[in-house]
Write an enzyme that holds these catalytic residues in place. Structure first.
Site, PDB file in Angstrom:
ATOM      1  N   HIS A  19       0.818  -1.221   0.000  1.00 37.11           N
ATOM      2  CA  HIS A  19       0.000   0.000   0.000  1.00 37.11           C
ATOM      3  C   HIS A  19       0.844   1.261   0.000  1.00 37.11           C
ATOM      4  CE1 HIS A  19       0.385  -0.744   4.473  1.00 37.11           C
ATOM      5  NE2 HIS A  19       0.514   0.565   4.519  1.00 37.11           N
ATOM      6  N   GLU A  55      -8.144   4.636  10.047  1.00 39.88           N
ATOM      7  CA  GLU A  55      -7.659   4.338   8.694  1.00 39.88           C
ATOM      8  C   GLU A  55      -8.682   3.598   7.850  1.00 39.88           C
ATOM      9  OE1 GLU A  55      -4.517   1.088   9.901  1.00 39.88           O
ATOM     10  OE2 GLU A  55      -5.585   0.507   8.089  1.00 39.88           O
ATOM     11  N   GLN A  72      -3.898   3.382   1.677  1.00 43.21           N
ATOM     12  CA  GLN A  72      -4.237   3.423   3.106  1.00 43.21           C
ATOM     13  C   GLN A  72      -4.424   4.889   3.486  1.00 43.21           C
ATOM     14  OE1 GLN A  72      -1.077   2.506   5.921  1.00 43.21           O
ATOM     15  NE2 GLN A  72      -2.525   1.572   7.340  1.00 43.21           N
ATOM     16  N   HIS A  96       3.801   7.300   3.525  1.00 45.91           N
ATOM     17  CA  HIS A  96       4.742   6.174   3.483  1.00 45.91           C
ATOM     18  C   HIS A  96       4.382   5.192   2.381  1.00 45.91           C
ATOM     19  CE1 HIS A  96       1.529   4.504   6.124  1.00 45.91           C
ATOM     20  NE2 HIS A  96       1.861   3.337   5.600  1.00 45.91           N
ATOM     21  N   GLU A 146       7.413   0.921   5.190  1.00 49.85           N
ATOM     22  CA  GLU A 146       6.829  -0.090   6.079  1.00 49.85           C
ATOM     23  C   GLU A 146       6.990  -1.453   5.408  1.00 49.85           C
ATOM     24  OE1 GLU A 146       2.664   0.768   6.632  1.00 49.85           O
ATOM     25  OE2 GLU A 146       2.216  -1.190   7.531  1.00 49.85           O
TER      26      GLU A 146
END
Ligand code: CMX
Ligand code: CO
Length: 152
Positions: A19, A55, A72, A96, A146
Site C-alpha cells: 500500500h 484508517e 491506506q 509512506h 513499512e
C-alpha cells in the site's frame, strides 16, 4: 546507510507493493474523493490506537502472488502521533510506502544487516491483524517505508 559490504546471505525479500499511506485531516472526505474520482471502494476500516490512526484501506488491484495493492488513508487520532506530526509539518499527502513480505521479521533482519534502521524491535500490529515494522526515512532516501506481513 553504512559503507559495509552488502551481506550476501539468504534474505527474505519483499515481493510486492502492499500500500501507499496517505495522511489526511478528514478520513470521510478523503474516502469520498477516492470514490468519486476513481471509483475505489473501502475494503476495511479500523482505528489503530497504537499507531494513533483512524484508517481506511481502498483496494486498487490484485497481484500475481495472491496479495493486493491498496491506498491506506490515515487520519490522526491524537496530536502526538506520527501522522499528526506529519500533517502539521507538510499538510496532506503521501506519508509512506509499504512492501509486502511473507516473513516480516526475517525481512526486517535482512534489511537491518544492510545498514537501514528498523524502528520496531518487534513487529507491531497493523491493519486487519497484519504484522508491520517501519524503516527510518532518513536511511531510505527520505521515504518512510513499512514492511507488512498479511494475517492470511
Ligand atoms: N516521510 C519522510 N520523512 C519523514 C516522515 C515521513 N512520513 N516523517 C518524518 N520525516 C522526517 C522529517 O521530515 C524530519 O526530517 P528533518 O530532520 O530533515 O527535518 C525527520 O524525519 C524527523 O521528523 P519528526 O517530525 O521529528 O518525526 P520523528 O523523528 O518524531 O518521527 C518517524 C519520524 C519516522 C520516526 C515516525 O514518524 C515513526 O516512527 N513512524 C512510523 C510509525 C507511523 O508512521 N505510523 C503511522 C502509520 C501506521 C500504518 O501504516 O499502519
Ligand atoms: Co501503512
Amino acid at each position: 546507510m553504512s559503507d559495509a559490504p552488502v551481506p550476501t546471505g539468504p534474505f527474505s525479500v519483499p515481493t510486492r507493493l502492499d500500500h501507499v499511506g496517505i495522511a489526511c485531516h478528514d478520513l470521510g472526505a478523503s474516502i469520498e474523493f477516492y470514490r468519486r474520482t476513481y471509483g475505489f471502494e473501502v475494503e476495511h476500516e479500523e482505528v489503530n490506537e497504537e499507531q494513533g490512526v483512524r484508517e481506511a484501506m481502498l483496494r486498487v488491484n490484485g497481484t500475481d502472488d495472491g496479495g493486493a495493492t491498496y491506498l491506506q488513508l490515515l487520519e490522526p487520532t491524537r496530536e502526538d502521533s506520527p501522522v499528526a506530526k506529519f500533517l502539521a509539518r507538510n499538510g496532506e499527502g503521501v506519508h509512506h510506502l509499504a512492501f509486502g513480505t511473507d516473513d516480516v521479521a526475517a525481512s526486517a533482519a535482512g534489511i537491518a544487516d544492510r545498514g537501514v534502521r528498523v524502528l520496531d524491535a518487534e513487529p507491531r500490529t497493523g491493519t486487519a491483524g497484519s504484522k508491520i515494522v517501519f524503516l527510518h526515512p532518513k536511511d531510505c532516501g527520505g521515504v518512510l517505508t513499512e514492511l507488512v506481513q498479511s494475517s492470511h
